[in-house]
Design a protein around this motif. Structure first.
Motif, PDB file in Angstrom:
ATOM      1  N   VAL A  85      -3.943   0.395  -2.872  1.00  0.00           N
ATOM      2  CA  VAL A  85      -3.409  -0.963  -2.813  1.00  0.00           C
ATOM      3  C   VAL A  85      -2.727  -1.260  -4.139  1.00  0.00           C
ATOM      4  CG1 VAL A  85      -3.961  -3.402  -2.512  1.00  0.00           C
ATOM      5  CG2 VAL A  85      -5.227  -1.666  -1.230  1.00  0.00           C
ATOM      6  N   ARG A  86      -1.471  -1.639  -4.098  1.00  0.00           N
ATOM      7  CA  ARG A  86      -0.686  -1.918  -5.302  1.00  0.00           C
ATOM      8  C   ARG A  86      -0.498  -3.418  -5.493  1.00  0.00           C
ATOM      9  NH1 ARG A  86       2.100   2.463  -7.510  1.00  0.00           N
ATOM     10  NH2 ARG A  86       1.337   4.412  -6.587  1.00  0.00           N
ATOM     11  N   ASP A  87      -0.132  -3.771  -6.685  1.00  0.00           N
ATOM     12  CA  ASP A  87       0.225  -5.151  -6.994  1.00  0.00           C
ATOM     13  C   ASP A  87       1.589  -5.436  -6.378  1.00  0.00           C
ATOM     14  OD1 ASP A  87       0.949  -7.589  -8.050  1.00  0.00           O
ATOM     15  OD2 ASP A  87       0.492  -7.073 -10.130  1.00  0.00           O
ATOM     16  N   VAL A 124       0.856  -1.187   0.000  1.00  0.00           N
ATOM     17  CA  VAL A 124       0.000   0.000   0.000  1.00  0.00           C
ATOM     18  C   VAL A 124       0.890   1.233   0.000  1.00  0.00           C
ATOM     19  CG1 VAL A 124      -1.793   1.282   1.248  1.00  0.00           C
ATOM     20  CG2 VAL A 124      -1.797  -1.223   1.285  1.00  0.00           C
ATOM     21  N   THR A 125       0.586   2.197  -0.867  1.00  0.00           N
ATOM     22  CA  THR A 125       1.293   3.473  -0.845  1.00  0.00           C
ATOM     23  C   THR A 125       0.587   4.425   0.120  1.00  0.00           C
ATOM     24  OG1 THR A 125       0.116   3.956  -2.910  1.00  0.00           O
ATOM     25  CG2 THR A 125       2.435   3.330  -3.083  1.00  0.00           C
ATOM     26  N   LEU A 126       1.253   5.521   0.428  1.00  0.00           N
ATOM     27  CA  LEU A 126       0.759   6.392   1.493  1.00  0.00           C
ATOM     28  C   LEU A 126      -0.539   7.096   1.126  1.00  0.00           C
ATOM     29  CD1 LEU A 126       1.723   6.985   4.338  1.00  0.00           C
ATOM     30  CD2 LEU A 126       2.811   9.060   3.492  1.00  0.00           C
ATOM     31  N   ASP A 127      -0.896   7.092  -0.141  1.00  0.00           N
ATOM     32  CA  ASP A 127      -2.189   7.653  -0.534  1.00  0.00           C
ATOM     33  C   ASP A 127      -3.336   6.669  -0.319  1.00  0.00           C
ATOM     34  OD1 ASP A 127      -1.645   5.803  -2.488  1.00  0.00           O
ATOM     35  OD2 ASP A 127      -1.604   7.230  -4.151  1.00  0.00           O
ATOM     36  N   LEU A 170       3.925   0.875   2.485  1.00  0.00           N
ATOM     37  CA  LEU A 170       3.786  -0.136   3.522  1.00  0.00           C
ATOM     38  C   LEU A 170       3.752  -1.502   2.858  1.00  0.00           C
ATOM     39  CD1 LEU A 170       1.797   2.450   4.156  1.00  0.00           C
ATOM     40  CD2 LEU A 170       1.194   1.115   6.162  1.00  0.00           C
ATOM     41  N   LEU A 171       4.386  -2.472   3.489  1.00  0.00           N
ATOM     42  CA  LEU A 171       4.403  -3.836   2.973  1.00  0.00           C
ATOM     43  C   LEU A 171       4.112  -4.799   4.108  1.00  0.00           C
ATOM     44  CD1 LEU A 171       5.036  -5.780   0.574  1.00  0.00           C
ATOM     45  CD2 LEU A 171       7.410  -5.803   1.408  1.00  0.00           C
ATOM     46  N   ASP A 185      -4.432   1.091   8.109  1.00  0.00           N
ATOM     47  CA  ASP A 185      -5.778   0.510   8.157  1.00  0.00           C
ATOM     48  C   ASP A 185      -6.122  -0.209   6.850  1.00  0.00           C
ATOM     49  OD1 ASP A 185      -6.194   1.411  10.718  1.00  0.00           O
ATOM     50  OD2 ASP A 185      -7.312   3.206  10.118  1.00  0.00           O
ATOM     51  N   VAL A 186      -5.769   0.407   5.721  1.00  0.00           N
ATOM     52  CA  VAL A 186      -6.030  -0.226   4.423  1.00  0.00           C
ATOM     53  C   VAL A 186      -5.250  -1.533   4.308  1.00  0.00           C
ATOM     54  CG1 VAL A 186      -5.736   0.015   1.923  1.00  0.00           C
ATOM     55  CG2 VAL A 186      -6.558   1.958   3.276  1.00  0.00           C
ATOM     56  N   ALA A 187      -3.973  -1.509   4.695  1.00  0.00           N
ATOM     57  CA  ALA A 187      -3.147  -2.715   4.599  1.00  0.00           C
ATOM     58  C   ALA A 187      -3.685  -3.830   5.484  1.00  0.00           C
ATOM     59  CB  ALA A 187      -1.709  -2.380   4.979  1.00  0.00           C
TER      60      ALA A 187
END
Length: 284
Positions: free
Chosen positions: A13-15, A7-10, A109-110, A77-79
């Motif tokens: 959710v990324r691949d 997840v990037t700070l915005d 974040l990972l 929270d998203v992660a």
């Protein structure tokens, strides 16, 4: 249940299998950045506020822009929602200086599974060797640009020390200063028990302040322990009533062997391990 979550700070959710960093990111080129590593358990990031405070302190020491903690909280929270609550995880918060020639930091974040070695270390304990860190205990005060109290991405020396330990049959490392004082592990804080007193080396010796150790010290007084910071030498570990390596993911790992010599633990089995687990579960 995801195997990895990126997840990037915005909050996007990324691949996790697709490229994210540019080749000229200073985090890649020079290890110029800071990070935090947290335990995810039961769908929660444990001791998040302690880690965000240390991330901000590390960023300030490295002269990076102050992290926006609300942005990081939302991204966490998203992660966590993507990761789920079924398994433990390792959550890394990564904050670099960004691309060469730009002035925008990189932040992501990972979340990944906890390594198998961590479970083995928690269960069986570890054998440890002491290795010279190559600096004096007053270096942090004399040379603040060394960033000794910051959690930076420049971990090559720490990883080299762990590989050396493995090559000689040990599991982990405790660094000592030029004067022979105990410092820390490559990825842990050293904790010693003397009766009902828990001790760790003082951060003023150029040691990264431990978030898990701080959570432990905050709780230990309620469990009939006394806590304090005190300079230690390897001989103090040999005669101690117990020695542990404390970290955010592995929690409390008992040191059963130091430099080839078996250590005797006089603390009730599982007591410190349980206390540390409770501490990270209750820390904000």
């Amino acid at each position: 249940m995801a195997e990895r979550v990126l997840v990037t700070l915005d909050g996007e959710v990324r691949d996790a299998d697709a490229p994210l960093l540019h080749a000229d990111d200073f985090g890649v080129l020079r290890g110029d950045g800071v990070f935090e590593t947290l335990l995810v358990r039961g769908g929660r990031a444990r001791a998040l506020e302690l880690h965000l405070a240390r991330l901000a302190a590390s960023a300030a020491a490295a002269q990076l822009p102050e992290p926006d903690r609300d942005d990081w909280r939302l991204a966490v929270d998203v992660a966590l929602e993507q990761w789920g609550a079924e398994q433990e995880g390792v959550l890394r918060l990564v904050y670099t200086r960004g691309r060469e020639g730009a002035d925008t930091p990189t932040a992501f974040l990972l979340v990944t599974p906890v390594a198998e070695r961590v479970g083995i270390a928690r269960r069986d304990g570890v054998s440890v060797v002491t290795l010279e860190r190559g600096y004096s205990t007053d270096l942090a005060q004399k040379a603040p640009w060394q960033l000794l109290g910051a959690k930076t991405l420049s971990y090559a020396t720490n990883m080299a020390a762990l590989r050396h330990a493995e090559s000689i049959g040990a599991d982990d490392v405790i660094f000592v200063s030029a004067e022979g004082y105990v410092l820390e592990g490559p990825r842990s804080t050293v904790l010693v028990a003397r009766g009902r007193t828990l001790l760790t080396p003082p951060p003023e010796q150029g040691i990264l302040p431990g978030t898990t150790q701080q959570a432990l010290f905050d709780l230990a007084g309620e469990r009939d322990f006394t806590v304090r910071y005190e300079p230690l030498r390897p001989a103090d570990l040999v005669v101690a009533d117990g020695v542990w390596l404390i970290s955010s993911v592995a929690l409390a790992v008992r040191v059963h062997t130091l430099n080839g010599h078996a250590l005797v633990s006089r603390v009730q089995e599982g007591e410190i391990e349980g206390l540390v687990s409770d501490a990270v579960d209750t820390a904000s």
